[in-house]
Design a protein around this motif. Sequence first.
Motif, PDB file in Angstrom:
ATOM      1  N   PHE A 218      29.002  44.927  54.318  1.00 36.50           N
ATOM      2  CA  PHE A 218      28.795  46.053  53.966  1.00 36.50           C
ATOM      3  C   PHE A 218      28.335  46.244  52.353  1.00 36.50           C
ATOM      4  CE2 PHE A 218      33.347  45.584  53.177  1.00 36.50           C
ATOM      5  CZ  PHE A 218      33.607  45.711  51.675  1.00 36.50           C
ATOM      6  N   ALA A 219      27.589  47.318  51.997  1.00 39.50           N
ATOM      7  CA  ALA A 219      27.062  47.383  50.915  1.00 39.50           C
ATOM      8  C   ALA A 219      27.581  48.857  50.537  1.00 39.50           C
ATOM      9  CB  ALA A 219      25.595  47.120  50.741  1.00 39.50           C
ATOM     10  N   ARG A 220      28.179  48.991  49.158  1.00 35.76           N
ATOM     11  CA  ARG A 220      28.490  50.407  48.700  1.00 35.76           C
ATOM     12  C   ARG A 220      27.349  50.610  47.722  1.00 35.76           C
ATOM     13  NH1 ARG A 220      33.636  51.403  46.581  1.00 35.76           N
ATOM     14  NH2 ARG A 220      33.790  49.231  45.750  1.00 35.76           N
ATOM     15  N   TYR A 221      26.650  51.881  47.658  1.00 34.21           N
ATOM     16  CA  TYR A 221      25.777  52.015  46.424  1.00 34.21           C
ATOM     17  C   TYR A 221      25.555  53.326  46.174  1.00 34.21           C
ATOM     18  CZ  TYR A 221      22.350  53.154  50.247  1.00 34.21           C
ATOM     19  OH  TYR A 221      21.660  53.756  51.314  1.00 34.21           O
ATOM     20  N   ARG A 222      25.136  53.617  44.937  1.00 34.60           N
ATOM     21  CA  ARG A 222      24.899  54.977  44.509  1.00 34.60           C
ATOM     22  C   ARG A 222      23.559  55.100  43.564  1.00 34.60           C
ATOM     23  NH1 ARG A 222      27.134  54.455  39.174  1.00 34.60           N
ATOM     24  NH2 ARG A 222      28.362  52.311  38.819  1.00 34.60           N
ATOM     25  N   ALA A 223      23.000  56.118  43.393  1.00 35.48           N
ATOM     26  CA  ALA A 223      21.843  56.473  42.469  1.00 35.48           C
ATOM     27  C   ALA A 223      22.483  56.622  41.437  1.00 35.48           C
ATOM     28  CB  ALA A 223      21.114  57.727  43.020  1.00 35.48           C
ATOM     29  N   VAL A 224      21.646  56.086  40.249  1.00 33.92           N
ATOM     30  CA  VAL A 224      21.818  56.258  38.825  1.00 33.92           C
ATOM     31  C   VAL A 224      21.393  57.742  38.555  1.00 33.92           C
ATOM     32  CG1 VAL A 224      21.349  55.738  36.306  1.00 33.92           C
ATOM     33  CG2 VAL A 224      21.658  53.871  38.197  1.00 33.92           C
ATOM     34  N   SER A 225      22.120  58.535  37.872  1.00 35.73           N
ATOM     35  CA  SER A 225      21.896  60.134  37.712  1.00 35.73           C
ATOM     36  C   SER A 225      20.540  59.985  36.890  1.00 35.73           C
ATOM     37  CB  SER A 225      22.957  60.744  37.087  1.00 35.73           C
ATOM     38  OG  SER A 225      22.568  62.110  36.935  1.00 35.73           O
ATOM     39  N   ASP A 226      19.517  61.046  37.330  1.00 30.88           N
ATOM     40  CA  ASP A 226      18.323  60.958  36.494  1.00 30.88           C
ATOM     41  C   ASP A 226      17.836  62.558  36.749  1.00 30.88           C
ATOM     42  OD1 ASP A 226      15.797  60.889  35.063  1.00 30.88           O
ATOM     43  OD2 ASP A 226      15.336  58.988  35.852  1.00 30.88           O
ATOM     44  N   GLU A 227      17.752  63.224  35.858  1.00 35.32           N
ATOM     45  CA  GLU A 227      17.174  64.841  35.880  1.00 35.32           C
ATOM     46  C   GLU A 227      15.570  64.584  36.527  1.00 35.32           C
ATOM     47  OE1 GLU A 227      18.002  66.701  32.623  1.00 35.32           O
ATOM     48  OE2 GLU A 227      20.201  66.840  32.647  1.00 35.32           O
ATOM     49  N   ARG A 228      15.103  63.500  36.201  1.00 32.88           N
ATOM     50  CA  ARG A 228      13.802  63.501  36.592  1.00 32.88           C
ATOM     51  C   ARG A 228      13.478  62.651  37.774  1.00 32.88           C
ATOM     52  NH1 ARG A 228      10.933  60.574  33.816  1.00 32.88           N
ATOM     53  NH2 ARG A 228       8.896  61.609  33.930  1.00 32.88           N
ATOM     54  N   TRP A 229      14.519  62.518  38.559  1.00 31.94           N
ATOM     55  CA  TRP A 229      14.307  61.652  39.838  1.00 31.94           C
ATOM     56  C   TRP A 229      13.254  61.716  40.440  1.00 31.94           C
ATOM     57  CZ3 TRP A 229      17.314  57.522  41.598  1.00 31.94           C
ATOM     58  CH2 TRP A 229      17.040  57.183  42.838  1.00 31.94           C
ATOM     59  N   PHE A 230      12.675  62.876  40.789  1.00 31.91           N
ATOM     60  CA  PHE A 230      11.352  63.112  41.688  1.00 31.91           C
ATOM     61  C   PHE A 230      10.283  62.640  41.130  1.00 31.91           C
ATOM     62  CE2 PHE A 230      14.654  66.045  43.747  1.00 31.91           C
ATOM     63  CZ  PHE A 230      14.631  65.658  44.890  1.00 31.91           C
ATOM     64  N   VAL A 231      10.107  62.581  39.660  1.00 28.25           N
ATOM     65  CA  VAL A 231       8.924  62.149  39.128  1.00 28.25           C
ATOM     66  C   VAL A 231       9.106  60.855  38.501  1.00 28.25           C
ATOM     67  CG1 VAL A 231       8.199  64.463  39.337  1.00 28.25           C
ATOM     68  CG2 VAL A 231       9.461  63.805  37.448  1.00 28.25           C
ATOM     69  N   SER A 232      10.300  60.359  38.534  1.00 32.54           N
ATOM     70  CA  SER A 232      10.658  59.154  37.767  1.00 32.54           C
ATOM     71  C   SER A 232       9.902  57.750  38.102  1.00 32.54           C
ATOM     72  CB  SER A 232      11.995  58.844  37.447  1.00 32.54           C
ATOM     73  OG  SER A 232      12.465  57.666  36.968  1.00 32.54           O
ATOM     74  N   GLY A 233       9.448  57.022  37.439  1.00 32.31           N
ATOM     75  CA  GLY A 233       8.968  55.699  37.818  1.00 32.31           C
ATOM     76  C   GLY A 233       9.986  54.663  37.703  1.00 32.31           C
ATOM     77  N   GLU A 234      11.379  55.150  37.258  1.00 32.97           N
ATOM     78  CA  GLU A 234      12.349  54.019  37.348  1.00 32.97           C
ATOM     79  C   GLU A 234      13.660  54.583  38.100  1.00 32.97           C
ATOM     80  OE1 GLU A 234      13.001  53.517  32.993  1.00 32.97           O
ATOM     81  OE2 GLU A 234      11.079  52.617  32.575  1.00 32.97           O
TER      82      GLU A 234
END
Length: 403
Positions: A218-234
Motif C-alpha cells: 500500500f501507499a498512503r499519500y496526500r497533496a501539499v496544500s497550494d492555493e494555486r493548485w489548478f494553475v501551479s507548475g509545482e
Amino acid sequence: MSDIEVRVLTDDADRLAAANLFRTAMVGFPPLSEVESGRLADLLEPGRTLGAFVDGHLAGTTDGTTGTVTLPGGARVRHLAVTHVGVDPAWTRRGVATALLTHQLQEAAREGQVVASLRASQATIYERFGYGVGGISHTVEVDTRARLRASVVRDHRVRLVDPQTAHDLLPRIYNLHRTDRPGSVDRAARWWLSRTLRGAQAPTYVAVFGPPGAESGFARYRAVSDERWFVSGERTVIVDDLFAPTAEAHADLVGFLLDLDPVDRVIFALLPTDDPLPWLLTDRRAARVTEVRDEAWVRVIDLPGAFARRSLTAGEEVTVRVIDPVLHHNDGTWRFRAGRVDPTDAPAGLQIEAHGLGSVLLGAVSWSTLAAAGTVRVFEPDALSAAERLFGAPGAPFSGIYF
C-alpha cells in the motif's frame, strides 16, 4: 536540587498532563485535540507512561509500546518502542531525562525486553544512555516527467480504497506481509489509531496493491496544500508511507504514483538507503535525495539475547570488551560467534561503547567506521577485519515509521 521520583502514571489526568508536557517540550507540537484527549487511554499502553516528579511537580515524561523488532537473519525479538520523551523547559539539564531514561531501561531489562529503539528529535542526547544510530532513511523527490524503464514489469494491480476502509485493511496487509528486513517493527493497533486521529497529518488517499482480499502492499499519500493548485507548475504529492514488500508491489505502486496526471513532483518521505527507486527510471537524476536522516536509534538491552539471535557469519569469532555504564549486565568482555555470545576472561581484540552496539546490531554502521570515529578501540588489528566479516548483513535496516 530535590530528589527526582520516577513512577508509572496510571491516573488519566496525570497521563493527559504528561502527553501535553511532551508537546510543550517539543515546542512545535500543539496540545492534544479534544478528540485525541478523549481517546488517550486507547493510544497508550497501560503501565508504560512514566513521569518524573520533583517536589510533586511533573517535570518530565517518557512512554513506550512493546512488540518485536526484526534482526539480520529474520529473527524477531522483544522490543520496546520508546516515545514521548520530554522535559518541562523550566527543568532541563537538571537530571530529569537521565532519571527517566535510566529507570525505563532498567525496568525494560527486568521484564525481558531485548532491544529498545526511539526516534530522536535531537542527535546529541541519547548516546549517553546507550542508544546509537541503527537505521538511516532517505527522502527522495521525483519529477513525474520521469519514465520507468521498459524492463520494469507492472501488473497494474493498484486501486484506491476509501480511507475509512483502510483503517482495517492496512494493518492486515502489514501484518501478513511484514518483511524480514532488519529494523522492521510491529505496528500496534495504538499506532494505527494515532494515524487516524491526526487529521492534519492523515493521508488524503490510500492506494493498495493486489486483488481484493489478497492485497500485499500500500501507499498512503496526500497533496501539499497550494492555493494555486489548478494553475501551479509545482503540484506536489507527499507519500507518507510506502509499504512495498515485493519488487512487484514496489514497481506497481511507484508507477501508479508517478502516473498521477496533475502532479509535477512526488516526494517519498521515508525510503531505505538501498531502495531501488532511482534505478527504475530511465533518467535516475529525476530522483533526487533531498534529505538523509537517522531513522532509528537502537539500544541493546539484553546483549547475549540480541546477538545470539542475530545472524553472524559461521566460522568467525571476535572477543569484544563492552562498556555499558547504564545496564551493568552488558558491561564486560564477550566472545561473539554464530549462534552464541558468551562472557569470557580472554583478552579483548576490540572495545566498543554501548551506543556502538546499537549501531552494529542491525548493520547500520560498520565496525571500521566506528573505529575511525573512536567508538570502537582496536587492540588487535585482525580483530577488526574479523568483526567486519562476522557481522556482515545484507540489506539496509529500515522500519519506515515514526512513533
